[in-house]
Structures are given as structure tokens and as C-alpha cells.
Design an enzyme around this catalytic site. Structure first.
Site, PDB file in Angstrom:
ATOM      1  N   LYS A  58      30.287  33.685  40.058  1.00  0.00           N
ATOM      2  CA  LYS A  58      30.806  34.715  39.146  1.00  0.00           C
ATOM      3  C   LYS A  58      29.644  35.336  38.376  1.00  0.00           C
ATOM      4  CE  LYS A  58      34.307  35.048  35.427  1.00  0.00           C
ATOM      5  NZ  LYS A  58      35.302  34.248  34.671  1.00  0.00           N
ATOM      6  N   SER A 133      39.858  36.009  34.860  1.00  0.00           N
ATOM      7  CA  SER A 133      38.765  36.944  35.056  1.00  0.00           C
ATOM      8  C   SER A 133      37.891  36.633  36.270  1.00  0.00           C
ATOM      9  CB  SER A 133      37.896  36.993  33.794  1.00  0.00           C
ATOM     10  OG  SER A 133      37.320  35.729  33.515  1.00  0.00           O
ATOM     11  N   SER A 157      40.866  31.538  33.442  1.00  0.00           N
ATOM     12  CA  SER A 157      40.197  32.464  34.359  1.00  0.00           C
ATOM     13  C   SER A 157      39.789  31.905  35.713  1.00  0.00           C
ATOM     14  CB  SER A 157      38.957  33.062  33.693  1.00  0.00           C
ATOM     15  OG  SER A 157      39.368  34.070  32.819  1.00  0.00           O
TER      16      SER A 157
END
Ligand code: GLN
Length: 480
Positions: A58, A133, A157
């Protein structure tokens, strides 16, 4: 660091998928070779399970010589000079970073549509979001581009996008994995987590990443694994408890609240099915109640925004980030940099955070939220003293669409109720695919006692052995 062995046909597979889902902000199948770091010692048996595997990270977790945009315009051009400890441990074990994945700006969101840089689509239905996210990481694993990816979980997330995309997502115990190199959003809540194609893979990756790190004073030495192989006693939230937790979101915005006062019927169906299947696998299921759950969302958004407003104050356009073409003085430079660099959701949260921390208001909001947080932790401790794990839905809906078919920003926040509570309590939570309903995957999660991730992995691995994980159309298993 060795190069990943990309099988024949992978290049075409990657391009075809990536054109549809847009999971990556950067992809480099021939990554720079990092020198081995003798200070990072990974036990050989843990290392063996990840050696030679490619993985994605990420874009709020630092990897040397890759970008570190955090999904923000402000950091669009920033390259990281160093790697996060979790990444280093994996690369020293022989796994290879191949790319950085899209995300909601600074980890704030539930769809990845709050990325300032790119749109990511769900591999099961490209008209829908991949969740957030860590939506880029979830989509990349779901499409079979990588066997696992790193994400961060501050309020759900990792688990929510895992559920939306039909993959496994672990939010570890707070402190089990070093946060060094994770760009701070809400430091007391967040963890580096794993998204993986199978529960066993997530277990192996976690075994490599965890442990004390001299660069993160909140990290802890991980005790011997607790895997017992025994059947578990699993607490299941009663239907009344679920309804009570969900109805807490009703007050703010009538229309959005109404929509969420119940679980979506497919999610409810899948949850009931999971209960039956877990009982059939020999686990003991007991009803439990967590009355504090209804306070989780307001508590989470008070604490998370307060910490975000402090953490994001470092982005001033002087040391990092977009620098405006012209400014009269440093104040104007900072104003312009933030005004241009931050997106709407980030600005909203900084404002909310500074509001709850204002002198004169602290007792009313921030300090009160801290007390309720302790209450939530105690509520979990009470239930977990009688059961090995608590079974909960991950999110009230399956992957949602965009525009009219989507959820308002308020409804998305209210829907964090089942995920953000584990962050407030600092406890481990593992989301795994439960079933596919009307063409979309649904996940469930088990929340356990601190540092007892293995109990959760045992439950998920046994479930998966009996009910193999379904994959989206066009998926090819490259990674064994
Ligand atoms: N939906 C949560 C939020 O927007 C998830 C955050 C996270 O875990 N990074 O804050």
C-alpha cells in the site's frame, strides 16, 4: 534480494487485469535489488514460506526507491529513501516488492475513491469499488496479480476491502508489527496488516513481519504461537446486538442511516450460513452481546481525527510535498501547499480533529472519547474471557457501486462500526471470505485476544479447507 520468478504468460495477465481494475500506482517487475540487512534476522522456517514470492505494498508504507504518495497530490512526486520494518523483514526473507497500490488519501475512506491519483475497481464487478482504504492491495490479490499485499488498518482498511474483494485480511494486535515506515494517520489505532489469497498465506506473512523493533517503541516481542488445533468456542453477536450497533448510525443523516439500520440481506444470509458452517466444523457457538459497540463509530472518529490533525501537521510544503509556484511568506506557502495538496476528505478530518482538541472542548469530546475507548476495551475483554473469538460481520454491505448506487460519506463512516471497534480495543481481527451472494463475495471476521492471532488463523484455515475461496472470473492461480 532475489528477483521474483514470474511465470510464463504473467505479463499479459497483469496488463489485462490492471487495465480493468487499476490497482497499482507503480509496478516494477524488476525491482531494484536491496542489500541484505544483517540486523534483520527472520527465522528460517518463517522465511521459507515467502521466499521468492512477489508482493505489493500500500502506498503509505515506505519501500526504498519507490514512491510514497499516500494517495495524495501533496506527495505525488515523493520517493522514499528507506523501507518500513515490515517490508524489510519480508525482503530479507526473500520476498520481493513489485509495486505500490492505490488507496484512499492518507488512509481516510472506505472505497479507494478518495484517492487523489487514480480509480480502482473491484475485480468481481468493475462498476463497483474495491473498498478501502487498502483497496488497491485487495484488488491486486483478488485478481491473482500477487499472492499477498500489505495494507494498513486504522479502522477497518484491511478487513473491509478484503471482504469486498473476496480475500483474507488480517489486522494484527496493536504493536505486533512495527509501524516504522508506515505514514502516520492515527497512531494509537493503526497497524500494518496483510491481504492474502489464503488464510495460511496470511499466517506465513504475519509470522515474518511480527516482532519487536528498535524503531517503534510500541512494538512488542511476539510470544510463542498459540495454535492448539483444538475446536474453538466462538461468541456470536446476537441479532439484537447487531441491530443495536447499526442503529447508532441512524441519527446523523436520516436517509443514509435508514439504509444501514440493517445488514444488507446478502450479508445477513452469508453471516447465518457462516454460523451453520462453523458449528458443522465442530466449534461451539454461543450468543454474546457487546453493548458498547454502539459508541464505537463516534469514539473512533473523535480519536482518529484528533490524531490525524496532529500527524498531518508535518505536511507543510517545506520539507515534503507540493510547493506552490509563488508565496509572499512561509505562512502563505504552507496555506497554498495544503490548500492545493490535500483533498476534501482529508481537510474535513483535519478540521474535525482540531475542533475536538480545541481548548475548552477537550473534556467534552477528546477526553470523553478516551474514556469510552477504555469501556469498549473492557467490554471485549469481558466477552473474550469466556470465548476464544468473536464472530462479526465485516461491513453491512457487499462492495457498493458509485454515484446513486454508492454510499454517502456519512453512511460509509457509520458502517465502520464492526471494524473500528477492534482498533479501539487494540485486538487482532481476521476477515475471511464466507460465501458469494448474487455474484459478489461476502466476508466475516473473527476478533480474538491480544497476541492470539493463531487462534483466528486456525478457525479461518479450517473454514477454508471445507469451503474453498471462490475467485473472480478470469482468475488464474499463479502462486500455488
Ligand atoms: N473507513 C475508515 C476511515 O475512513 C478506515 C480507515 C483505515 O483503516 N485506514 O477512517
Amino acid at each position: 534480494m532475489s528477483r521474483p520468478v514470474f511465470p510464463d504468460g504473467f505479463d499479459h495477465y497483469f496488463r489485462a487485469w490492471e487495465a480493468k481494475i487499476g490497482a497499482f500506482l507503480e509496478f516494477s517487475p524488476e525491482p531494484p535489488v536491496c542489500p541484505l540487512d544483517p540486523s534483520v534476522a527472520v527465522p528460517e522456517d518463517a522465511a521459507a514460506a515467502v521466499r521468492g514470492l512477489p508482493f505489493a505494498v500500500k502506498d503509505n508504507i515506505a519501500v526504498a526507491d519507490f514512491g510514497l504518495t499516500c494517495g495524495s497530490k501533496l506527495l505525488e512526486k515523493f520517493r522514499s529513501p528507506y523501507s518500513a520494518t515490515a517490508v524489510k523483514r519480508l525482503t530479507c526473507a526473500g520476498a520481493v516488492v513489485v509495486g505500490k497500490t492505490n488507496m484512499d488519501e492518507f488512509g481516510m475512506g472506505s472505497s479507494t475513491d478518495d484517492s487523489a491519483l487514480k480509480t480502482t475497481n473491484n475485480p468481481w464487478d468493475v462498476s463497483r469499488v474495491s473498498g478501502g482504504s487498502s483497496g488497491g492491495s485487495a484488488a491486486a490479490v483478488s485478481a491473482g496479480i500477487v499472492p499477498f499485499a500489505l495494507g494498513s488498518d486504522t479502522g477497518g482498511s484491511v478487513r473491509q476491502p478484503a471482504s469486498f474483494c473476496g480475500v483474507v485480511g488480517l489486522k494484527p494486535t496493536y504493536g505486533a508489527v512495527s509501524r516504522f515506515g508506515l505514514t502516520a494517520y492515527a497512531s494509537s489505532l493503526e497497524t500494518v496488516g496483510v491481504l492474502a489469497d489464503t488464510a495460511e498465506r496470511a499466517r506465513s506473512v504475519f509470522a515474518v513481519m511480527r516482532g519487536k523493533d528498535q524503531f517503534d517503541q510500541t512494538s512488542v516481542a511476539y510470544p510463542e504461537a498459540k495454535s492448539s488445533g483444538k475446536k474453538a468456542v466462538i461468541g456470536v453477536l446476537t441479532p439484537e446486538s447487531l441491530a443495536e450497533a447499526l442503529s447508532a448510525g441512524k441519527g446523523g443523516e436520516a436517509a443514509a442511516g435508514e439504509k444501514l439500520a440493517l445488514l444488507e440481506s446478502e450479508v445477513e444470509k452469508s453471516f447465518l450460513l457462516t454460523k451453520e458452517r462453523l458449528a458443522a466444523l465442530g466449534h461451539t457457538l454461543v450468543d454474546v452481546k457487546l453493548p458498547s459497540l454502539k459508541y464505537a463509530v463516534p469514539t473512533y472518529y473523535t480519536i482518529a481525527t484528533a490524531e490525524a490533525s496532529a500527524n498531518l501537521a508535518r505536511f507543510d510544503g517545506i520539507r515534503y510535498g507540493v510547493r506552490p509556484g509563488y508565496a509572499e511568506n512561509p505562512e502563505e506557502l504552507i496555506d497554498k501547499s495544503r490548500g492545493e495538496g490535500f483533498g476534501a476528505e482529508v481537510k474535513l478530518r483535519i478540521l474535525l480533529g482540531t475542533f475536538v482538541l480545541r481548548s475548552g472542548f477537550q473534556d467534552q469530546y477528546y477526553n470523553r472519547a478516551q474514556k469510552i475507548r477504555t469501556g469498549i476495551r473492557r467490554d471485549f475483554d469481558r466477552v473474550l474471557s469466556g470465548v476464544d473469538a468473536i464472530l462479526m460481520p465485516v461491513f453491512p454491505t457487499r462492495a457498493f457501486g458509485r454515484g446513486e448506487a454508492g454510499l454517502s460519506p456519512f453512511a460509509q463512516k457509520a458502517a465502520d462500526v464492526f471494524t473500528c471497534c477492534a482498533n479501539l480495543a487494540g485486538l487482532p481481527a481476521l476477515a475471511f471470505p464466507s460465501s458469494v451472494e448474487n455474484g459478489l463475495p461476502v466476508g466475516v471476521q473473527v476478533v480474538g485476544r491480544a497476541l492470539e492471532e493463531d487462534v483466528l488463523f486456525d478457525i479461518a484455515c479450517a473454514y477454508e479447507a471445507a469451503h474453498p475461496i471462490a475467485r473472480p472470473a478470469g482468475y488464474k492461480a499463479f502462486w500455488g
